[in-house]
Write a protein that holds these residues in place. Structure first.
Motif: not given
Length: 189
Positions: A146, A148, A177-178, A184
């Motif tokens: 998660s 950034e 998450y990606i 992202t």
């Protein structure tokens, strides 16, 4: 000589036969020879310059890699990638092309970092990112977290990545998450 007899054998080292089985090289060479025959048949009714160049380059490469002790299938991998030469010239043999690409893709991704390769290290999944403007090497990995910008730089260190337990995983793996390109995922609303 005494040391040679009592030296520990590396249990992870594969025999040549086992290596060929693991990387499906018997199947690969069978398929490559089928492709060679198909190109020969096509040549009987198609004499386009681009086709003839591909056929000649392919045939030369096939016999070069067949005679190498440590073959490099990179050119074959490139030719059989989707929308490349085989899709153009060997259109009627789509399944053959897909199988050759599948085997060479597995081989290629286990030899060096390749953009888009999905990996696993220390229980975390990630993807190899594209080259950057400051460095013409693949090897930056975006981890599926998660955070950034959870990016780790492994450029030029593929062997070290594998030695520390890093692995190439099934390329069908779905990240949490990606996206497959390392961007992202957008939060659902």
């Amino acid at each position: 000589m005494f040391k040679r007899f009592f030296q520990k054998r590396n249990p992870d080292k594969l025999s040549k036969f086992d290596y060929w089985k693991k990387w499906e090289l018997f199947e690969l060479f069978n398929d490559l020879h089928k492709a060679e025959r198909i190109l020969g048949d096509i040549e009987n009714y198609k004499s386009d310059d681009k086709f003839l160049k591909f056929k000649n380059d392919f045939t030369e490469e096939l016999y070069e890699v067949k005679g190498d002790n440590v073959a490099d299938f990179t050119r074959i991998w490139e030719w059989f990638a989707p929308t490349k030469e085989w899709d153009i010239f060997g259109q009627k043999e789509e399944e053959l092309g897909k199988n050759i690409f599948r085997i060479t893709d597995k081989w290629k991704r286990n030899r060096d970092f390749v953009k888009g390769t999905k990996v696993l290290s220390n229980g975390e999944f990630g993807v190899v990112l594209d080259k950057t403007t400051d460095n013409e090497m693949y090897g930056q990995i975006r981890w599926d977290t998660s955070e950034e910008n959870d990016i780790e730089d492994w450029r030029g260190l593929f062997g070290s990545f594998l030695q520390t337990g890093g692995k190439i995983i099934n390329q069908e793996h779905q990240f949490k998450y990606i996206n497959d390109d390392g961007t992202t995922k957008k939060a659902s609303r």
